[in-house]
Design a protein around this motif. Structure first.
Motif, PDB file in Angstrom:
ATOM      1  N   LEU A 133       3.505   4.386   8.910  1.00 43.32           N
ATOM      2  CA  LEU A 133       4.090   3.626   7.809  1.00 43.32           C
ATOM      3  C   LEU A 133       3.453   3.977   6.464  1.00 43.32           C
ATOM      4  O   LEU A 133       4.099   3.833   5.417  1.00 43.32           O
ATOM      5  N   THR A 134       2.189   4.424   6.498  1.00 47.20           N
ATOM      6  CA  THR A 134       1.451   4.622   5.238  1.00 47.20           C
ATOM      7  C   THR A 134       0.962   6.052   5.062  1.00 47.20           C
ATOM      8  O   THR A 134       0.106   6.305   4.203  1.00 47.20           O
ATOM      9  N   GLY A 135       1.465   6.981   5.826  1.00 46.12           N
ATOM     10  CA  GLY A 135       1.009   8.359   5.710  1.00 46.12           C
ATOM     11  C   GLY A 135      -0.459   8.527   6.011  1.00 46.12           C
ATOM     12  O   GLY A 135      -1.131   9.410   5.458  1.00 46.12           O
ATOM     13  N   GLU A 147      -4.745  -2.839   3.673  1.00 46.46           N
ATOM     14  CA  GLU A 147      -4.813  -2.132   2.399  1.00 46.46           C
ATOM     15  C   GLU A 147      -3.904  -0.922   2.524  1.00 46.46           C
ATOM     16  O   GLU A 147      -4.143  -0.047   3.363  1.00 46.46           O
ATOM     17  N   VAL A 148      -2.841  -0.897   1.737  1.00 47.08           N
ATOM     18  CA  VAL A 148      -1.829   0.153   1.875  1.00 47.08           C
ATOM     19  C   VAL A 148      -1.436   0.672   0.499  1.00 47.08           C
ATOM     20  O   VAL A 148      -1.549  -0.031  -0.515  1.00 47.08           O
ATOM     21  N   PRO A 149      -0.968   1.913   0.421  1.00 56.11           N
ATOM     22  CA  PRO A 149      -0.467   2.426  -0.858  1.00 56.11           C
ATOM     23  C   PRO A 149       0.687   1.577  -1.365  1.00 56.11           C
ATOM     24  O   PRO A 149       1.489   1.057  -0.571  1.00 56.11           O
ATOM     25  N   ASN A 150       0.787   1.441  -2.673  1.00 60.09           N
ATOM     26  CA  ASN A 150       1.821   0.587  -3.267  1.00 60.09           C
ATOM     27  C   ASN A 150       3.231   0.987  -2.816  1.00 60.09           C
ATOM     28  O   ASN A 150       4.091   0.131  -2.594  1.00 60.09           O
ATOM     29  N   ASP A 151       3.464   2.276  -2.668  1.00 64.14           N
ATOM     30  CA  ASP A 151       4.806   2.736  -2.297  1.00 64.14           C
ATOM     31  C   ASP A 151       5.195   2.340  -0.883  1.00 64.14           C
ATOM     32  O   ASP A 151       6.384   2.389  -0.534  1.00 64.14           O
TER      33      ASP A 151
END
Length: 651
Positions: A618-620, A567-571
Motif C-alpha cells: 500500500l505504501t511502496g 506512518e505513511v507517505p501522504n500520497d
C-alpha cells in the motif's frame, strides 16, 4: 581499579550494516585480527547458524573492546520487527546507542520504530550513516531526511569526500573550524539559554564550552551527533569511536552499596547449564553470593565471567556498569531484576498469535516439551503450554520468529517440528457472580478438605484479585504457618485454574473470594472426622470448585484490541484509510508533517497481521506500523474456543 564501562547498543534496520560495524569496531580496537563477514558467516555476534544463513541478527550478543580508559560492551541487537521484544530488553541496560542508517537506502521503516523507542526511553544516541562507499550514497540527503522524520536536533560532526566510491572518506570537523562552531552553537542554543545569549552576542561560543555542552546535551538525549563512514572499509569508524568516548555517559565501578542489576539475556551452555547475562547498576556481585530475585526467589551465583580480549574469561567479581555472565542461577528468567534495579515495564505489545507445535517423530514429544520450557526461560513471551490434547502451544510475534524456533529446535535440540496455522489469543471475563462449595465427607467431594469460592466480574483491565473471607479457625494452620500463608497458597491454585476458562482461554478481570474452608482430623467431630487433610487436597480441590463457580457465572470471550500507530507517505493515506475502514478500525487521530502522515487507530488484533502484510504494497515499502495492547473487547458472533493448560518448567 576497574576501567569505566560504557554499555553500547548498536541498532538498525535489517541490512543497514550494524553487525559489520560491530566487527569493524573490534578490529579497530585490536581485539580481532580481521573483521568477520556477515555473508561468509564469520562474525563474532551472529553465532546462530540461522543468523549466518539469513544474514540477520536474531539474538542480542555481547562483545567488548577497550577505548581509552573505557571498557566498551557492545550489544549487537536484532533488527527484524519479529524480535522487537529482544531489542526492548536490551534498551533497558544501555548507557548509550548508535543508530546505524544506510547512506543509500536512508531512513527505513524499522529505523523510525527504533528511534522512537530510543527517544521514549531516553537513551543517548549517536547516528552513524553507513555505506558511504556504495554507489548512490548521499549523506546530506539522509541527514535532511533524519531531521524531517526522526528528530530536528541533529548535528553533523564531519564531511564526506568521494561519496559513492571505494575511496570515500569521512573527516571530523576540527573544534576551531569557524563554520562548524557556528552550526554547533546554533544547535546547542535550542536547549540552553546561555548558549543562545552567547550565539546572539558573538555568533559562536568558545570551543571548550561548546564541547562540554555538546557532551551534556548528547547524554541528556537532547541532541544527536551524526557521523558517517563505511563499516566495510573502516572509513569514519575512528571518528565514531572518539565520539563514543567523549559524548556518551560511562559508568564508574563503584563497589559500595548493595548489588543491583538486571538479566537481559539467557542462554544455555553445551552441557545445558543456564547462563544469565546481567547488567550491574550498583555494587558488585561475587562468586558464591546469593541474590534475591522477583516473587521471593533467590539464587546462588556459582561462577562469573567478563568479556576480555575477545573472549569470556572467569572472574571473581562483576561491578557496577559492567556486563557479566553468571552461572548457577537455575531459577532466573529474562527480565529479572535484583537489588534496586529499575523495574520499569517494557512498552512493546505482547504477542497476539499462538500456534501448536508438534514433533515430527512422536517419540520426541517429551523432549520437545522440555526444550520449549528451556526456551521460555530465555524468552518468557513464548509462554509454552499444553492443550487438552497434550499438544504444545506457543505464543508468537510473526512467521520469522516461528522459523527461528523451528531452526533452534532442530539445530540445538535435534527435534524436527511442524507448526499449525497461527491463531489470535483471546481471554474470558465472568458474566455474573457465581459460587460453589465442596464440603468434607460428601459424595461429590473426593478430597479431605472443604473449599467454597465465589467469582465475580471485576473492572476491565483489573486482572485477577483474590480475597479471603473464610475464618482463620477453619484453616489448616498445622500445614501453613499462618492465615496469610494459607491464603497465598490458595491464590496460587486459583491463578493456575484460571489459565483455562470455559472456552479454554485465560480468565481475567474478576474477583475470586474464598468464602469457606475446612479440614479433617482423625479425632474431630463427625462432620470433620477422617484422614488428616494434606496440602495436596487443597491443591486438587480448588480448581474443581472454581470451575463449578465459573460455570454458574458464565464467561464472555473477548478479543484483543490494539492501538496502532501508522506512518505513511501522504500520497498513500487514502488507500490505507480504505483498507482499515473495511475492517472496522476506529481512527483516533491523524496528523501530517512534511511528506508523511501519522495515523492513530484502534484495530482488532485479528486484522493486525493482515495490515502488516498489506502495508508494504500500500505504501511502496515506506509505511511503518507500531502496535500496543489497548483493551479486550467482547467478540461479535460465535466465540472461538481453545483448551490449554500451562506447560510446566524446571523451576
Amino acid at each position: 581499579m576497574l576501567a569505566r564501562s560504557l554499555n553500547l547498543g548498536i541498532l538498525a534496520h535489517v541490512d543497514a550494516g550494524k553487525t559489520t560495524l560491530t566487527e569493524r569496531l573490534l578490529h579497530t580496537a585490536g581485539v580481532i585480527d580481521e573483521p568477520g563477514s556477515v555473508d561468509s558467516g564469520t562474525t563474532r555476534t551472529d553465532s546462530l547458524s540461522l543468523e549466518r544463513r539469513r544474514g540477520i541478527t536474531i539474538k542480542a550478543a555481547v562483545v567488548s573492546f577497550p577505548l581509552d580508559d573505557l571498557s566498551v560492551n557492545v550489544i549487537d541487537t536484532p533488527g527484524h520487527p519479529d524480535f522487537i521484544a529482544e531489542v526492548e530488553r536490551v534498551l533497558g541496560v544501555l548507557d548509550g546507542a548508535v543508530l546505524v542508517l544506510s547512506a543509500v537506502e536512508g531512513i527505513q521503516p524499522q529505523t523510525r520504530i527504533l528511534m522512537r523507542a530510543l527517544q521514549r526511553l531516553g537513551v543517548p544516541t549517536l547516528l552513524f550513516v553507513n555505506k558511504i562507499d556504495r554507489s548512490g550514497a548521499d549523506v546530506d540527503a539522509v541527514l535532511a531526511s533524519v531531521r524531517r522524520r526522526l528528530s530536528p536536533h541533529v548535528l553533523s560532526m564531519g564531511r564526506v569526500e568521494d561519496a559513492g566510491t571505494p575511496a570515500a572518506t569521512f573527516t571530523g570537523f576540527r573544534p576551531d573550524d569557524r563554520r562548524f562552531r557556528e552550526r554547533e552553537t546554533a544547535a546547542l542554543a535550542e536547549h540552553d539559554d546561555a548558549i543562545l545569549a552567547c550565539y546572539l552576542a558573538i555568533g559562536a561560543g568558545p570551543g571548550p564550552m561548546l564541547q562540554a555542552e555538546l557532551a551534556r546535551q548528547t547524554r541528556a538525549g537532547l541532541l544527536h551527533p551524526a557521523f558517517a563512514g563505511s563499516a566495510a572499509t573502516g572509513a569514519g569508524v575512528g571518528e565514531l569511536m572518539r565520539g563514543m568516548a567523549t559524548l556518551l555517559p560511562a559508568t564508574a565501578p563503584l563497589d559500595d552499596g548493595p548489588p543491583s542489576g538486571r538479566v537481559f539475556k539467557i542462554e544455555r551452555s553445551a552441557a545445558g547449564e543456564k547462563i544469565a547475562y546481567v547488567r550491574m547498576f550498583t555494587g558488585s556481585v561475587i562468586a558464591r553470593s546469593r541474590i534475591a530475585l522477583a516473587q521471593g526467589r533467590t539464587a546462588k551465583v556459582a561462577g562469573l565471567q567478563l568479556f576480555t580480549d575477545g573472549r569470556w574469561v572467569r572472574t571473581d567479581r562483576v561491578g557496577a556498569g559492567q556486563i557479566g555472565r553468571l552461572t548457577g542461577l537455575s531459577r532466573v528468567q529474562v527480565g529479572d531484576a535484583f537489588g534496586r534495579a529499575d523495574t520499569t515495564e517494557h512498552q512493546f505489545a505482547p504477542p497476539t498469535l499462538e500456534a501448536a507445535v508438534a514433533a515430527v517423530d512422536p517419540r520426541q514429544e517429551p523432549r520437545l516439551q522440555a526444550a520449549l520450557a528451556e526456551l521460555s526461560d530465555a524468552d518468557p513471551l513464548i509462554a509454552a503450554r499444553l492443550d487438552d490434547d497434550a499438544r504444545v502451544v506457543v505464543s508468537l510475534y510473526g512467521l520469522v520468529q516461528q522459523e527461528v524456533l523451528t531452526a533452534t529446535l532442530s539445530e540445538e535440540y535435534g527435534i524436527e517440528v511442524e507448526f499449525s496455522d497461527a491463531t489470535v489469543v483471546h481471554v474470558e471475563r465472568p458474566r455474573r457472580v457465581g459460587s460453589a462449595i465442596e464440603r468434607l465427607n460428601t459424595e461429590t467431594n473426593p478430597y479431605h478438605a472443604t473449599i467454597g469460592l465465589t467469582i465475580a466480574p471485576g473492572d476491565p483491565g483489573s486482572g485477577v484479585r483474590f480475597v479471603t473471607e473464610a475464618p482463620a479457625r477453619d484453616m489448616p494452620l498445622y500445614l501453613f504457618k499462618n492465615p496469610t500463608a494459607f491464603s497465598a497458597a490458595l491464590e496460587r491454585h486459583v491463578d493456575r485454574a484460571l489459565r483455562c476458562g470455559l472456552y479454554g482461554w485465560a480468565v481475567t478481570d474478576c474477583v475470586v473470594t474464598l468464602t469457606d474452608c475446612g479440614y479433617s482430623v482423625a479425632d474431630g467431630p463427625p462432620s470433620r472426622r477422617g484422614p488428616t487433610s494434606s496440602s495436596v487436597d487443597y491443591r486438587q480441590l480448588t480448581p474443581l470448585v472454581l470451575h463449578q463457580a465459573l460455570q454458574r457465572a458464565g464467561t464472555q470471550v473477548c478479543e484483543p484490541v490494539l492501538r496502532v500507530s501508522l506512518e505513511v507517505p501522504n500520497d498513500d493515506v487514502a488507500a490505507v484509510q480504505r483498507v482499515v475502514a473495511r475492517w472496522g478500525a476506529e481512527v483516533l487521530a491523524q496528523t501530517t508533517r512534511d511528506d508523511l502522515s501519522q495515523m492513530e487507530l484502534r484495530l482488532v488484533s485479528t486484522r493486525l497481521h493482515q495490515l502488516q502484510l498489506q502495508l508494504p504494497d500500500l505504501t511502496g515499502g515506506e509505511g511503518t506500523l507500531e502496535s500496543r495492547f489497548d483493551s479486550f473487547e467482547p467478540v461479535r458472533g460465535a466465540p472461538p474456543s481453545r483448551a490449554a493448560r500451562a506447560l510446566t518448567t524446571s523451576r
